[in-house]
Design a protein around this motif. Structure first.
Motif, PDB file in Angstrom:
ATOM      1  N   GLN A 166      35.217  34.973  37.889  1.00 41.54           N
ATOM      2  CA  GLN A 166      34.241  34.721  39.004  1.00 41.54           C
ATOM      3  C   GLN A 166      33.433  33.206  38.878  1.00 41.54           C
ATOM      4  O   GLN A 166      33.031  32.676  39.821  1.00 41.54           O
TER       5      GLN A 166
ATOM      6  N   ASP B 189      36.300  39.584  37.944  1.00 41.25           N
ATOM      7  CA  ASP B 189      35.115  39.482  36.975  1.00 41.25           C
ATOM      8  C   ASP B 189      35.111  38.635  35.915  1.00 41.25           C
ATOM      9  O   ASP B 189      34.324  37.725  35.558  1.00 41.25           O
TER      10      ASP B 189
ATOM     11  N   ALA C  25      30.970  49.881  42.608  1.00 40.95           N
ATOM     12  CA  ALA C  25      31.319  48.649  42.956  1.00 40.95           C
ATOM     13  C   ALA C  25      31.210  48.070  44.286  1.00 40.95           C
ATOM     14  O   ALA C  25      30.847  47.074  44.919  1.00 40.95           O
TER      15      ALA C  25
ATOM     16  N   ARG D 146      38.511  43.861  38.212  1.00 40.63           N
ATOM     17  CA  ARG D 146      38.194  43.415  37.079  1.00 40.63           C
ATOM     18  C   ARG D 146      38.489  41.890  36.470  1.00 40.63           C
ATOM     19  O   ARG D 146      37.985  41.441  35.922  1.00 40.63           O
TER      20      ARG D 146
ATOM     21  N   ARG E 241      35.644  39.346  46.303  1.00 44.42           N
ATOM     22  CA  ARG E 241      35.815  40.821  45.947  1.00 44.42           C
ATOM     23  C   ARG E 241      35.888  41.566  47.173  1.00 44.42           C
ATOM     24  O   ARG E 241      36.989  42.399  47.105  1.00 44.42           O
TER      25      ARG E 241
END
Length: 221
Positions: A60, A57, A14, A54, A70
């Motif tokens: 987002q 995510d 990531a 996470r 991030r």
């Protein structure tokens, strides 16, 4: 609970997707992972980093610059010594210094620095889409199942094991009441719809435990 091997690999991947595969990015990523893996941490660990990413995510779609968020998550507790406000300030300073080495544009760096500051208060302005996402991602642990929430509170207590129980109870209660007294704990539409009610139940139950005389869970050092 630490990261498993697969999660650790995914965390490294990531960072590489975010910052690129150059040697400077690799060096900065290694420093960040070392910081998040410091032995004195009990909650603000690689697992917290992983779970917060996470949560980004999930959220987002509500961000203006999801990758900027991030970056802010990677840096928001990169300095952690249990000094509220000062830790975030030093983490923001670290972001400014290391993101320049990665080659990020000054405008992106400035925004990441600002977002790290948002995590000190979790009070983003109404216009601040990215501030809302970074705040909600950081606080998403509050909406976990009861067993996960209890593990979180025990880990927080362990990070402050040097603080007497009476002082810790008072300080932790102030933090929880500050969050509960606002119109919302979460600022994104998703957070309000899916996390708000569970988080309030968890925090109110914790306040009841803090007000009791029962010993607080404190895992071994």
């Amino acid at each position: 609970m630490p990261l498993n091997e697969e999660e650790a690999v995914l965390l490294g991947a990531a960072w590489q997707r975010l910052a690129g595969g150059g040697p400077e990015a690799a060096a900065v990523g290694a420093e960040l992972l070392d910081r998040w893996n410091e032995p004195h941490r009990r909650y603000h660990t690689l697992l917290h980093l992983w779970e917060t990413l996470r949560a980004v995510d999930v959220l987002q779609g509500e961000a203006a610059d999801a990758d900027g968020v991030r970056y802010a998550v990677w840096f928001h507790d990169a300095v952690y010594e249990g000094r509220p406000g000062r830790d975030e300030e030093e983490s923001a300073e670290l972001a400014a210094r290391l993101l320049e080495l990665v080659g990020e544009e000054p405008a992106r760096i400035g925004e990441v620095v600002r977002l790290v500051g948002v995590t000190a208060t979790h009070r983003p302005e109404e216009w601040d889409a990215d501030g809302k996402v970074v705040s909600d991602a950081d606080l998403s642990v509050l909406a976990g199942p009861t067993d996960e929430y209890l593990a979180y509170t025990a880990a927080i207590r362990a990070e402050y094991r040097h603080i007497p129980d009476r002082v810790f109870r008072a300080g932790r209660s102030r933090v929880l009441r500050s969050l509960l007294d606002g119109p919302h704990v979460f600022h994104t539409a998703f957070g309000r719809a899916h996390w708000e009610a569970r988080a309030r139940v968890n925090m109110l139950a914790e306040l009841d435990r803090l007000a009791s005389s029962a010993p607080l869970d404190l895992p071994p050092p």
